[in-house]
Every structure is written in structure tokens, then in C-alpha cells.
Design an enzyme around this catalytic site. Structure first.
Site, PDB file in Angstrom:
ATOM      1  N   MET A 160       0.834  -1.187   0.000  1.00  0.00           N
ATOM      2  CA  MET A 160       0.000   0.000   0.000  1.00  0.00           C
ATOM      3  C   MET A 160       0.882   1.255   0.000  1.00  0.00           C
ATOM      4  O   MET A 160       1.947   1.254   0.611  1.00  0.00           O
ATOM      5  CB  MET A 160      -0.843  -0.045   1.277  1.00  0.00           C
ATOM      6  CG  MET A 160      -1.869   1.036   1.405  1.00  0.00           C
ATOM      7  SD  MET A 160      -2.893   0.744   2.887  1.00  0.00           S
ATOM      8  CE  MET A 160      -3.878  -0.661   2.353  1.00  0.00           C
ATOM      9  N   CYS A 161       0.422   2.306  -0.674  1.00  0.00           N
ATOM     10  CA  CYS A 161       1.133   3.577  -0.527  1.00  0.00           C
ATOM     11  C   CYS A 161       0.129   4.679  -0.238  1.00  0.00           C
ATOM     12  O   CYS A 161      -1.075   4.498  -0.377  1.00  0.00           O
ATOM     13  CB  CYS A 161       2.030   3.888  -1.728  1.00  0.00           C
ATOM     14  SG  CYS A 161       1.324   4.796  -3.090  1.00  0.00           S
ATOM     15  N   LYS A 162       0.655   5.798   0.223  1.00  0.00           N
ATOM     16  CA  LYS A 162      -0.184   6.935   0.591  1.00  0.00           C
ATOM     17  C   LYS A 162      -0.114   7.968  -0.522  1.00  0.00           C
ATOM     18  O   LYS A 162       0.964   8.233  -1.049  1.00  0.00           O
ATOM     19  CB  LYS A 162       0.344   7.539   1.894  1.00  0.00           C
ATOM     20  CG  LYS A 162      -0.475   8.706   2.394  1.00  0.00           C
ATOM     21  CD  LYS A 162       0.094   9.268   3.679  1.00  0.00           C
ATOM     22  CE  LYS A 162       1.320  10.131   3.411  1.00  0.00           C
ATOM     23  NZ  LYS A 162       1.796  10.811   4.624  1.00  0.00           N
TER      24      LYS A 162
END
Ligand SMILES: *[C@@H]1O[C@H](CO)[C@@H](O)[C@H](O)[C@H]1NC(C)=O
Ligand SMILES: *[C@@H]1O[C@H](CO)[C@@H](O)[C@H](O)[C@H]1NC(C)=O
Length: 188
Positions: free
Chosen positions: A64-66
Site C-alpha cells: 500500500m502507498c499513501k
């Protein structure tokens, strides 16, 4: 292990795949009456689908990335993506230019100078957003991708189901749809 982890989830992939140009309009619809202001702020890339062989090889190693989405003066969006890379938090900015109707953008690669189409297909602004992109890779392969953005790091089952249904409707097979695991770094 950490060194093997690929740090390119979400729209960051557009840069990595070396997209060269926008192809004919894809068969996707836009979020009706898209309200860009309500789309701004923090999202997490929690799912993606791509028919590139690259994803098939790397999908076990994606996290996951922001993404923090901010408005640009030209009506486009500044996507600032933060992700873990070589045990550090790395940041990459993608600038999406407006491309006609609200929710439709183009991404121009700073390397090749060419464009890639991005659509916000469906969003409730407060929980999830489904994005779709289409273009051609540097190797001349047509490629398309779908993304699930969620406001929380733990998207609801209904939202994941919605993404799977959408991706399958775009022709993505089950093995090309991935939900990205949370990590305890770089998502603050
Ligand atoms: C995009 O947003 C980031 C983070 O706020 C900022 O550092 C950067 O200057 C912005 N880029 C442009 C071109 O506005
Ligand atoms: C990916 O999908 C596009 C659009 O359907 C298709 O033209 C392309 O050949 C596919 N690429 C691969 C590597 O399967």
C-alpha cells in the site's frame, strides 16, 4: 527481503512503465458530476489491476502507498505519493492535467514527454475511489490499469468487492487483480 520489495504501487506505476501515449478512448465511464474539491486529501492505494507482465511478476512484492491529492492552478491534480523504498520513505509527485470533462485527466511523463489518460470512474469521496488508466508502454504494448483508492488503510469488504467487479468488467482476470497489504511505515 526488504530490498526485493517493489515500491511502485498506484499511479506511480505510470512513470515506471514508461507510458508513451494515450490510446483510443477506453470503455469506461466517469463519476457523474465529479466534484474535484471533495476528492482532495489523503488516500491509500489499496488495490490495483494491470495486464502488464511486469505486474504479474512483481505483484507479491507491492505494498500500500499513501497519496495526498492537492489542486493545481490549471485545474489538474498534484498526487504526492509516499512509499517504502530501500527501507526509507520515498516520495514521488505525479501531476495530472485536466483533459476535458471533470474527473478525466492526462498524465505526462517527465521522461518521454508523452501522455496517459486517467479517469475517476466512481467515488463516494469519503470512502473509496476507482480510477482507470490507459496508454502504451515504451515497448509498444497497450496497457491498462485500474486502481482502488481508499480513505482508510482497511477498505471495507464491499469496497473491495466493488473494485473486483469493476476490474473484471474491464477484462482483468483474477490473477491480475491485487489488494495491497498495509505496512507499518510511510503511511502516516
Ligand atoms: C505537489 O505537492 C507537493 C507536496 O505538497 C509539493 O512539494 C510540490 O511542490 C507540488 N508540485 C507542484 C508542481 O505544485
Ligand atoms: C492489455 O490490455 C490491452 C487492452 O485490452 C490490450 O490491448 C493489450 O494487448 C494487453 N496487454 C497484455 C500484455 O496482455
Amino acid at each position: 527481503m526488504a530490498a526485493l520489495h517493489m515500491p511502485w504501487p498506484g499511479l506511480v506505476l505510470l512513470g515506471v512503465l514508461g507510458i508513451l501515449q494515450t490510446q483510443a478512448e477506453a470503455q469506461v465511464s466517469l463519476q457523474p458530476n465529479f466534484l474535484q474539491d471533495k476528492f482532495l486529501g489523503r488516500w491509500f492505494t489499496s488495490g490495483l489491476a494491470s495486464n502488464s507482465s511486469w505486474l504479474r511478476e512483481k505483484k507479491e512484492n507491492l505494498y500500500m502507498c499513501k497519496s495526498v491529492v492537492a489542486p493545481m492552478a490549471d485545474g489538474g491534480l498534484n498526487f504526492t505519493n509516499t512509499f517504502l523504498r530501500k527501507n526509507q520513505c520515498d516520495t514521488r509527485t505525479l501531476l495530472l492535467r485536466p483533459a476535458g470533462p471533470p474527473g478525466h485527466y492526462s498524465y505526462t511523463s517527465p521522461h518521454s514527454g508523452s501522455a496517459h489518460a486517467v479517469w475517476v470512474v466512481d467515488t463516494d469521496y469519503e470512502d473509496y475511489a476507482l480510477l482507470y488508466t490507459s496508454g502504451t508502454t515504451a515497448l509498444g504494448q497497450d496497457t491498462h490499469m485500474a486502481f482502488l483508492y481508499s480513505r482508510t488503510q482497511t477498505p471495507r469488504a464491499e469496497v473491495k468487492e466493488k473494485f473486483t467487479t469493476f476490474a473484471e468488467a474491464q477484462g482483468f482476470t483474477e490473477d491480475t487483480i491485487v489488494f495491497l497489504p498495509q505496512i507499518d511505515k510511510c503511511l502516516e
